[in-house]
Design an enzyme around this catalytic site. Sequence first.
Site, PDB file in Angstrom:
ATOM      1  CG  HIS A  25      -0.572  -0.542   2.707  1.00  0.00           C
ATOM      2  ND1 HIS A  25       0.161   0.007   3.056  1.00  0.00           N
ATOM      3  CD2 HIS A  25      -1.486  -1.311   3.284  1.00  0.00           C
ATOM      4  CE1 HIS A  25       0.409  -0.505   4.801  1.00  0.00           C
ATOM      5  NE2 HIS A  25      -0.017  -1.476   4.180  1.00  0.00           N
ATOM      6  CG  HIS A  79      -3.210  -6.978  13.068  1.00  0.00           C
ATOM      7  ND1 HIS A  79      -3.465  -6.172  13.077  1.00  0.00           N
ATOM      8  CD2 HIS A  79      -2.216  -5.900  12.223  1.00  0.00           C
ATOM      9  CE1 HIS A  79      -3.721  -4.541  11.804  1.00  0.00           C
ATOM     10  NE2 HIS A  79      -2.326  -5.291  11.818  1.00  0.00           N
ATOM     11  CD  GLU A  81      -3.223  -3.996   7.614  1.00  0.00           C
ATOM     12  OE1 GLU A  81      -2.507  -3.861   8.562  1.00  0.00           O
ATOM     13  OE2 GLU A  81      -2.786  -3.384   6.632  1.00  0.00           O
ATOM     14  CG  ASP A  83      -0.561  -7.912   6.595  1.00  0.00           C
ATOM     15  OD1 ASP A  83      -1.788  -7.438   6.911  1.00  0.00           O
ATOM     16  OD2 ASP A  83       0.248  -6.848   6.682  1.00  0.00           O
ATOM     17  CG  HIS A 146      -0.514  -1.076  11.623  1.00  0.00           C
ATOM     18  ND1 HIS A 146      -0.385  -1.638  11.059  1.00  0.00           N
ATOM     19  CD2 HIS A 146      -1.005   0.114  10.583  1.00  0.00           C
ATOM     20  CE1 HIS A 146      -1.215  -1.264   9.199  1.00  0.00           C
ATOM     21  NE2 HIS A 146      -0.717  -0.222   9.690  1.00  0.00           N
ATOM     22  CG  ASP A 165       1.857  -5.552  11.490  1.00  0.00           C
ATOM     23  OD1 ASP A 165       1.992  -5.535  10.700  1.00  0.00           O
ATOM     24  OD2 ASP A 165       0.812  -4.771  11.913  1.00  0.00           O
ATOM     25  CE1 TYR A 193       6.116  -3.991   8.580  1.00  0.00           C
ATOM     26  CE2 TYR A 193       5.745  -3.214  10.576  1.00  0.00           C
ATOM     27  CZ  TYR A 193       5.604  -4.312  10.086  1.00  0.00           C
ATOM     28  OH  TYR A 193       4.028  -4.721   9.933  1.00  0.00           O
ATOM     29  CG  HIS A 224       5.012  -8.220   8.101  1.00  0.00           C
ATOM     30  ND1 HIS A 224       4.388  -9.053   6.994  1.00  0.00           N
ATOM     31  CD2 HIS A 224       4.277  -7.350   8.674  1.00  0.00           C
ATOM     32  CE1 HIS A 224       3.327  -8.648   7.317  1.00  0.00           C
ATOM     33  NE2 HIS A 224       2.912  -7.399   7.392  1.00  0.00           N
TER      34      HIS A 224
END
Length: 398
Positions: A25, A79, A81, A83, A146, A165, A193, A224
């Site tokens: 993004h 989380h 999100e 991903d 986040h 994250d 990051y 990640h």
Amino acid sequence: MLKAIEVAPDVYWVGAVDWNERNFHGYTTERGTSYNAYLIVDEKIALIDTCKGAFVDELLERIADVVDPASIDYVIANHGEPDHSGGVPAVMAAAPHAQLVCGAPQGKAVLAAHYGDGFDFLTVKTGDTLCLGKRTLSFVQTPMVHWPDNMVTYSDFDRILFSNDAFGQHLASSQRFADEVGLPEVMVQARKYYANIVMPYGKQVTKALAAVEGLELNLIAPAHGVIWRSHISEILTAYREWSSGEPQERAVVVYDSMWHTTEAMAVQVAEAFVDCGVPVELCDLKANHISDIMSEVLPARYVAVGSPTLNMTMMPTVAGFLCYLRGLAPKNRVGIAFGSYGWAPAGPNDVAAALEAAGFEMPLPTLARQWREDTEGLAALRSAVCGLVRGEAAGEEA
Ligand code: FEO
């Protein structure tokens, strides 16, 4: 057959490596990324996080290398999100008896909004625990690190913090540990990051660090990139520093230029910092992506931004950078606006207004020059910036 990788006894990395991801993004991921998921095999079996939806077959194949996915008891979504949660529907279908563990209330809200509320949810809050057998997992909610729903999961038996994250890096690798890849490269990616994903939430990071401060840590396993095994103190120290909101005596000069006048000014602004012994990065927006520039902005007290006037405003490249900068909201920074113009100083003035709107202290007037900057003018510009850095009350005509 894809394999699971055992990162601690009975704890397996079962995630996916996204070698070809180049834009997350708007953030350029020149080293790709990974979506890390971890399988804990105890009397009960828990999967911590899933992956981006397109990679769920890879995830399930790695899980099947260790256990039948149908035997999973808990899917813990730190989380929501996509991903990390994109694989939730397929994993829950493959593990029909599993409960979906997430934070209350935001974790459930985010997951239900994306995938419906037809799962057997088990919501948790900070301090709640989940016994797997030898292991007891505990949860700490880390809102805004986040998204509002974020939490981290700690396994006391293994002394592993599954941090989602936090402490991550967009870095594709066949190796799973930071010390295998090499600390300098991993820190470059961890810094990028933080600058592009986490920077707006420094206060929340500080709270999250306080919450995990007392934990004994053998591993920090983010969602990640690579796992922190040997450099835990380095990444914790970096997060303390980045989240403190106290930048270093460093500078970044960012600009675009049409006929090289603003470029010549940018060089002199940068040289002024060199004169003052302040490390500086000079970033032409035609050659540097804004997400790489943010890595340099993260530690820098001074951010100088230059644009000529184009069509009665600043150049679109500069406007795009300033929009991104405002969203990432660096704190306690000094801004300097500069640029050239033909018949109206709208470009440099718009830069100044945007920096001010982003919360920058603007001690110098806008450093704007009509048509061409001459040697004398460039020297005056350099002197004004030097004066500012040296704490003198210097200025430059608008
Ligand atoms: Fe890696 Fe906020 O998701």
